[in-house]
Design a protein around this motif. Structure first.
Motif, PDB file in Angstrom:
ATOM      1  N   GLY A  30       0.584  -1.091   0.083  1.00 48.66           N
ATOM      2  CA  GLY A  30       0.154  -0.174  -0.344  1.00 48.66           C
ATOM      3  C   GLY A  30       0.801   1.605   0.082  1.00 48.66           C
ATOM      4  O   GLY A  30       1.883   0.738   0.433  1.00 48.66           O
ATOM      5  N   LYS A  49      -2.943   7.700  -4.268  1.00 47.04           N
ATOM      6  CA  LYS A  49      -3.014   6.908  -5.325  1.00 47.04           C
ATOM      7  C   LYS A  49      -3.830   7.248  -6.178  1.00 47.04           C
ATOM      8  O   LYS A  49      -4.289   8.287  -6.396  1.00 47.04           O
ATOM      9  CB  LYS A  49      -3.888   5.534  -5.123  1.00 47.04           C
ATOM     10  N   GLY A  76      -2.444  -0.677   2.850  1.00 47.41           N
ATOM     11  CA  GLY A  76      -3.130  -2.023   2.591  1.00 47.41           C
ATOM     12  C   GLY A  76      -4.207  -2.917   2.081  1.00 47.41           C
ATOM     13  O   GLY A  76      -3.997  -2.327   0.491  1.00 47.41           O
ATOM     14  N   LEU A  77      -5.007  -3.358   2.213  1.00 49.14           N
ATOM     15  CA  LEU A  77      -5.136  -4.414   1.128  1.00 49.14           C
ATOM     16  C   LEU A  77      -6.749  -3.244   1.382  1.00 49.14           C
ATOM     17  O   LEU A  77      -7.295  -3.079   2.487  1.00 49.14           O
ATOM     18  CB  LEU A  77      -6.233  -5.650   1.353  1.00 49.14           C
ATOM     19  N   THR A  78      -6.960  -3.248  -0.112  1.00 48.14           N
ATOM     20  CA  THR A  78      -8.316  -2.109  -0.296  1.00 48.14           C
ATOM     21  C   THR A  78      -9.412  -2.362   0.773  1.00 48.14           C
ATOM     22  O   THR A  78     -10.657  -2.172   1.729  1.00 48.14           O
ATOM     23  CB  THR A  78      -8.753  -1.434  -1.171  1.00 48.14           C
ATOM     24  N   GLN A 201       7.439  11.225  -5.037  1.00 50.22           N
ATOM     25  CA  GLN A 201       7.848  11.684  -6.134  1.00 50.22           C
ATOM     26  C   GLN A 201       7.393  12.895  -6.743  1.00 50.22           C
ATOM     27  O   GLN A 201       8.163  14.452  -6.432  1.00 50.22           O
ATOM     28  CB  GLN A 201       8.649  10.763  -7.295  1.00 50.22           C
TER      29      GLN A 201
ATOM     30  N   TYR B 137      13.160 -10.376  -1.417  1.00 50.08           N
ATOM     31  CA  TYR B 137      12.636 -11.836  -0.844  1.00 50.08           C
ATOM     32  C   TYR B 137      13.081 -12.757  -1.256  1.00 50.08           C
ATOM     33  O   TYR B 137      12.968 -13.967  -0.860  1.00 50.08           O
ATOM     34  CB  TYR B 137      10.872 -11.951  -0.783  1.00 50.08           C
ATOM     35  N   SER B 148      19.159  -1.316   2.337  1.00 51.21           N
ATOM     36  CA  SER B 148      18.424   0.148   2.419  1.00 51.21           C
ATOM     37  C   SER B 148      17.998  -0.099   1.108  1.00 51.21           C
ATOM     38  O   SER B 148      18.587  -0.349  -0.067  1.00 51.21           O
ATOM     39  CB  SER B 148      18.699   1.662   2.509  1.00 51.21           C
ATOM     40  N   GLU B 201      10.928  -3.727  -2.683  1.00 47.67           N
ATOM     41  CA  GLU B 201      10.089  -4.141  -2.334  1.00 47.67           C
ATOM     42  C   GLU B 201       9.326  -4.791  -2.577  1.00 47.67           C
ATOM     43  O   GLU B 201       8.177  -5.549  -2.129  1.00 47.67           O
ATOM     44  CB  GLU B 201       9.456  -3.304  -1.451  1.00 47.67           C
ATOM     45  N   THR B 202       8.844  -4.170  -4.276  1.00 50.96           N
ATOM     46  CA  THR B 202       7.276  -4.682  -5.260  1.00 50.96           C
ATOM     47  C   THR B 202       8.476  -4.584  -6.267  1.00 50.96           C
ATOM     48  O   THR B 202       8.745  -3.430  -6.821  1.00 50.96           O
ATOM     49  CB  THR B 202       6.427  -3.904  -4.284  1.00 50.96           C
ATOM     50  N   ASP B 206       6.148   1.360  -9.194  1.00 56.68           N
ATOM     51  CA  ASP B 206       5.750   2.321  -8.177  1.00 56.68           C
ATOM     52  C   ASP B 206       6.670   3.700  -8.760  1.00 56.68           C
ATOM     53  O   ASP B 206       7.859   2.882  -9.373  1.00 56.68           O
ATOM     54  CB  ASP B 206       5.080   1.959  -7.110  1.00 56.68           C
ATOM     55  N   ALA B 207       6.457   4.698  -8.393  1.00 57.78           N
ATOM     56  CA  ALA B 207       7.161   5.900  -8.394  1.00 57.78           C
ATOM     57  C   ALA B 207       8.867   5.629  -7.584  1.00 57.78           C
ATOM     58  O   ALA B 207      10.051   5.747  -8.726  1.00 57.78           O
ATOM     59  CB  ALA B 207       6.460   7.116  -7.697  1.00 57.78           C
ATOM     60  N   ALA B 208       8.521   4.826  -6.315  1.00 62.29           N
ATOM     61  CA  ALA B 208       9.684   4.190  -6.345  1.00 62.29           C
ATOM     62  C   ALA B 208      11.120   3.520  -7.121  1.00 62.29           C
ATOM     63  O   ALA B 208      12.001   3.941  -7.381  1.00 62.29           O
ATOM     64  CB  ALA B 208      10.188   4.890  -4.144  1.00 62.29           C
ATOM     65  N   LEU B 211      12.369   4.408  -9.895  1.00 56.71           N
ATOM     66  CA  LEU B 211      13.659   5.136  -9.620  1.00 56.71           C
ATOM     67  C   LEU B 211      15.192   4.324  -9.115  1.00 56.71           C
ATOM     68  O   LEU B 211      15.513   4.796  -8.755  1.00 56.71           O
ATOM     69  CB  LEU B 211      13.700   6.526  -8.435  1.00 56.71           C
ATOM     70  N   LEU B 240       2.564   5.473 -14.622  1.00 57.52           N
ATOM     71  CA  LEU B 240       1.475   4.933 -13.113  1.00 57.52           C
ATOM     72  C   LEU B 240       0.464   4.952 -13.242  1.00 57.52           C
ATOM     73  O   LEU B 240      -0.651   3.824 -12.825  1.00 57.52           O
ATOM     74  CB  LEU B 240       2.163   5.436 -11.993  1.00 57.52           C
ATOM     75  N   ASN B 246      -2.915   0.521 -12.944  1.00 53.56           N
ATOM     76  CA  ASN B 246      -3.192   1.125 -11.752  1.00 53.56           C
ATOM     77  C   ASN B 246      -3.993  -0.109 -10.854  1.00 53.56           C
ATOM     78  O   ASN B 246      -5.084  -0.704 -11.865  1.00 53.56           O
ATOM     79  CB  ASN B 246      -4.198   1.792 -12.589  1.00 53.56           C
ATOM     80  N   GLN B 247      -3.370  -0.270 -10.262  1.00 51.34           N
ATOM     81  CA  GLN B 247      -4.887  -2.012  -9.534  1.00 51.34           C
ATOM     82  C   GLN B 247      -5.152  -0.701  -8.146  1.00 51.34           C
ATOM     83  O   GLN B 247      -4.572  -0.694  -7.767  1.00 51.34           O
ATOM     84  CB  GLN B 247      -4.322  -2.697  -9.098  1.00 51.34           C
ATOM     85  N   LEU B 249      -6.223  -3.254  -5.451  1.00 55.99           N
ATOM     86  CA  LEU B 249      -6.273  -4.340  -4.827  1.00 55.99           C
ATOM     87  C   LEU B 249      -5.615  -3.383  -3.451  1.00 55.99           C
ATOM     88  O   LEU B 249      -6.538  -3.541  -2.129  1.00 55.99           O
ATOM     89  CB  LEU B 249      -5.833  -5.934  -5.218  1.00 55.99           C
ATOM     90  N   TYR B 250      -4.162  -2.744  -3.676  1.00 53.94           N
ATOM     91  CA  TYR B 250      -3.735  -1.521  -2.562  1.00 53.94           C
ATOM     92  C   TYR B 250      -4.059  -0.746  -2.605  1.00 53.94           C
ATOM     93  O   TYR B 250      -3.918   0.309  -3.626  1.00 53.94           O
ATOM     94  CB  TYR B 250      -2.568  -2.350  -2.915  1.00 53.94           C
ATOM     95  N   ILE B 251      -4.174   0.084  -1.372  1.00 58.89           N
ATOM     96  CA  ILE B 251      -4.303   1.401  -1.103  1.00 58.89           C
ATOM     97  C   ILE B 251      -3.510   1.746  -0.008  1.00 58.89           C
ATOM     98  O   ILE B 251      -3.149   1.393   0.635  1.00 58.89           O
ATOM     99  CB  ILE B 251      -5.835   1.717   0.080  1.00 58.89           C
TER     100      ILE B 251
END
Lengths: 253, 251
Positions: A30, A49, A76-78, A201, B137, B148, B201-202, B206-208, B211, B240, B246-247, B249-251
């Motif tokens: 998230g 977002k 996390g999960l919406t 950013q 992971y 980091s 991390e993923t 995404d923006a991070a 870069l 993005l 654009n998903q 599932l996560y917020i």
């Protein structure tokens, strides 16, 4: 590892509950949320977002009120977030009806954490893939900021971050948070914005800042207010960088 | 089958005739489809940059001038075409960028690599730069808490000069997939090549993470082709917002 990571109710030989740990990884997917507690103000800042062209922006919210004096930001999960928010809202009203008093921040945090913990100990369920920052003022005027995670633990914080790059933001807060900043409303808000700028950013357009002052409802800062703050912060950073350069030149000569 | 204890166990008989396997390996068909301008000539760049995966592909698209489309390598399967790698050249024409976001089955990798090097001729002075990404992971280390994110690791062929600023990929971590196949080809054919893997991390852009490779932009071949910072930020925003990224599932 694979023998112990399918069922929530099974410990691994070295004491891990892998499903809970995996739920904590879902939180990191998230976007970032940061909370800062001042002496007279509490601030929540979230990374907005990106919204699809045909999507209603008002239905994509990371900050929700649970009562007039409590609000929550989550990562996390919406879908899990909506369930937790609904349960918390019902509990806030139920508490008002039952004891004729609004909930304390600690009470509602404990309620949310208990719900989450129950889901880590039941068969056929999975943990909530959600961390939350809960902030508000108790009826005695004390500002509070709490954080819960998928395992069901909760702690009070002076400042904290959840979601993607939370570690970077937390390190920034540890470096910059102090009693002087907490004493000033403006500096508390600025600290939340600065912390978010470490990981967001595209500047002010990708942030949402919510503030709550004693005996006042939650206020979402307007886009131009946030933009003004971001411009000020960037100007300050530039001035500091120029000062450092001058100092370095001075000491070199 | 009756066991010692008198119970009857279901056991599949091993007395079967071996039928001819229907899963014979069929050489995948990769063909080069040039764009209208480039024709079907072989390219001989100074640099070949290959980005494999969503994050490296997003990095190139957001930070580099990919002005000229040279063509695509497509896979023909049941008379259907699927683009596997897109080829672009820089403004100066000395750098060729290859972008691949499709997963390629391991048994097809070698044929694909050979096709790539049929299209791009690597001379003595050509250098190959590969970009890949993986989640942290999958990174094996004793002290992951001290790292980091995101961080880069590199692998290079023996002909490539040392890479001083970026740590080497230590055992037991491994490169996989198309980038590993290209590295093997380069090592065998004595081509100078370096692979940069970014652990994030993923692996969703995404923006991070877009870069993540910014440490390389100060060096060749990225130095000359990179776009100004403001433009790269607006490209990141657009990238993005695209439906693929654009998903909800996560917020």
């Amino acid at each position: 590892m694979s023998r112990y990571d399918r069922a929530i109710t099974v410990f691994s030989p070295d004491g891990h509950l892998f499903q809970v740990e995996y739920a904590q990884e879902a939180v990191k997917k998230g976007s970032t949320a940061v909370g800062v507690r001042g002496n007279n103000i509490v601030v929540l800042g979230v990374e907005k977002k990106s919204v699809a062209k045909l999507q209603e922006e008002r239905t994509v919210r990371k900050i929700c009120t649970m009562d007039d004096h409590v609000c929550m930001a989550f990562a996390g999960l919406t879908a899990d977030a909506r369930i937790i928010v609904n349960k918390a809202r019902i509990e806030c009203q139920s508490h008002r009806l039952t004891v004729e008093d609004p909930v304390t921040i600690e009470y509602i945090t404990r309620y949310i954490a208990t719900v989450k913990q129950r889901y880590t100990q039941s068969n056929g369920r999975r943990p909530f893939g959600l961390s939350a920052l809960i902030m508000g003022f108790d009826y005695d005027g004390t500002p509070n900021l709490y954080q819960t995670d998928p395992s069901g633990t909760y702690h009070a914080w002076k400042a904290n971050a959840i979601g993607r790059s939370a570690k970077t933001v937390r390190e920034f807060l540890e470096e910059h948070y102090n009693a002087d900043i907490a004493a000033s409303d403006e500096e508390t808000v600025k600290l939340a914005v600065k912390a978010l700028l470490e990981v967001v950013q595209s500047g002010s357009k990708s942030m949402e800042i919510a503030i709550m002052k004693r005996n006042q409802p939650l206020k979402m800062l307007e886009v131009d207010e946030v933009e003004k703050m971001v411009t000020e912060i960037e100007k300050q950073k530039q001035e500091e960088a120029e000062k450092k350069q001058k100092k370095a030149k001075g000491s070199a000569t | 089958m009756a066991s010692f204890f008198g119970e009857v166990l279901p056991v599949i008989s091993r007395a079967v005739e071996d039928e001819e396997s229907d899963d014979e390996f069929i050489n995948p068909e990769f063909i080069w489809k040039p764009s209208d301008d480039s024709g079907s000539k072989q390219f001989s760049p100074n640099w070949l940059v290959m980005a494999v995966g969503a994050v490296p592909a997003g990095f190139l698209q957001c930070h580099m001038e990919l002005t000229n489309s040279l063509g695509n390598i497509v896979e023909i399967n049941d008379s259907k075409e699927k683009t596997i790698i897109g080829f672009y050249s820089s403004t100066c024409g000395k750098v060729i960028y290859c972008i691949s976001s499709t997963y390629i089955l391991p048994d097809k990798l070698w044929c694909l690599v050979q096709k790539v090097f049929e299209v791009v001729h690597c001379g003595e002075n050509t250098r190959v730069c590969l970009l890949d990404a993986d989640t942290v992971y999958n990174y094996h280390t004793h002290s992951i808490a001290k790292l980091s994110l995101p961080f880069l690791r590199h692998l290079k062929t023996s002909k490539h000069p040392d890479v001083p600023d970026i740590d080497a990929l230590s055992q037991p971590n491994m490169a996989k997939g198309l980038t590993a196949a290209v590295m093997s080809y380069c090592q065998l054919n004595k081509i100078a090549a370096a692979l940069y893997i970014c652990y994030t991390e993923t692996v969703l852009p995404d923006a991070a993470t877009l870069l993540a490779f910014s440490k390389l932009t100060g060096e060749e071949p990225f130095k000359t082709s990179k776009v100004p910072k403001e433009e790269s930020l607006s490209r990141i925003k657009l990238y993005l917002q695209s439906p693929a990224n654009n998903q909800t599932l996560y917020i």
